[in-house]
Design a protein around this motif. Structure first.
Motif, short mmCIF file in Angstrom:
data_model
loop_
_atom_site.label_atom_id
_atom_site.label_comp_id
_atom_site.label_asym_id
_atom_site.label_seq_id
_atom_site.Cartn_x
_atom_site.Cartn_y
_atom_site.Cartn_z
N TYR A 1 -129.88 25.75 -42.31
CA TYR A 1 -130.21 25.38 -40.93
C TYR A 1 -130.20 26.60 -40.02
N GLU A 2 -129.22 27.48 -40.25
CA GLU A 2 -129.16 28.71 -39.45
C GLU A 2 -130.43 29.54 -39.65
N LYS A 3 -130.91 29.61 -40.88
CA LYS A 3 -132.10 30.41 -41.18
C LYS A 3 -133.37 29.78 -40.62
N VAL A 4 -133.49 28.47 -40.77
CA VAL A 4 -134.74 27.81 -40.40
C VAL A 4 -134.80 27.48 -38.91
N GLY A 5 -133.65 27.31 -38.28
CA GLY A 5 -133.64 26.93 -36.87
C GLY A 5 -134.44 27.87 -35.99
N LYS A 6 -134.29 29.15 -36.23
CA LYS A 6 -134.99 30.15 -35.42
C LYS A 6 -136.49 30.14 -35.69
N GLU A 7 -136.84 29.89 -36.95
CA GLU A 7 -138.26 29.87 -37.32
C GLU A 7 -138.99 28.66 -36.77
N LEU A 8 -138.25 27.59 -36.52
CA LEU A 8 -138.87 26.35 -36.05
C LEU A 8 -139.18 26.36 -34.56
N ASP A 9 -138.56 27.24 -33.83
CA ASP A 9 -138.81 27.29 -32.39
C ASP A 9 -140.31 27.39 -32.12
N GLY A 10 -140.83 26.41 -31.42
CA GLY A 10 -142.24 26.40 -31.06
C GLY A 10 -143.15 25.90 -32.17
#
Length: 159
Positions: free
Chosen positions: A70-79
């Motif tokens: 979740y930590e890794k993907v959370g930033k990538e999911l923004d927008g």
């Protein structure tokens, strides 16, 4: 890359649900073991506790892995959430299932704890009564042994 992480997270949630269902089964086994007529089936209870401990360890690993992903993907999911909307929706549904199972397990754990507490409470009372009975028996035995050493008072040695 986000899609791969989301796939892994979804898989992790499914595994978590499966393990939680296995814990639910073990809680049922523990309940039956604690409610056995004539006293708890300690072997079945102990075996279930061991199995459940292993399952909880697996659950902890899954939780740690999920958090890491979740930590890794959370930033990538923004927008980009629209792109992964269906998968996010499936995961939200799985998370609701996990929450429901968590609540069920909590109720089962509480019930089993009460059953175990009642058993141990009654066992302690029986042990206390047993100790008191043993003490009374020992006291009686000591008293009787002392009385065996008392010489009869009505023997006429003056023949």
């Amino acid at each position: 890359m986000a899609g791969t992480y989301l796939d892994m997270m979804e898989d992790s949630l499914r595994k978590k649900i499966e393990i939680m269902k296995q814990i639910e089964v073990q809680n049922g086994i523990q309940k039956e073991a604690l409610e056995t007529i004539g006293g708890p089936d300690e072997d079945a209870f102990d075996k279930s506790v061991n199995i459940k401990g292993e399952l909880i360890d697996k659950l902890t690993e899954l939780n740690d892995g999920f958090d890491s992903l979740y930590e890794k993907v959370g930033k990538e999911l923004d927008g980009k959430k629209d792109k992964y909307r269906d998968q996010i929706q499936r995961m939200q549904d799985l998370i609701r299932d996990v929450t429901d199972l968590s609540n069920t397990l909590e109720v089962q754990e509480s019930r089993n704890k009460d059953l175990a507490d009642n058993y141990f409470s009654s066992t302690r009372k029986e042990m206390k009564t047993g100790k008191q009975s043993a003490a009374a028996a020992l006291n009686y035995h000591i008293t009787m042994n002392k009385s065996a050493n008392i010489q009869p008072h009505f023997i006429d040695n003056h023949g």
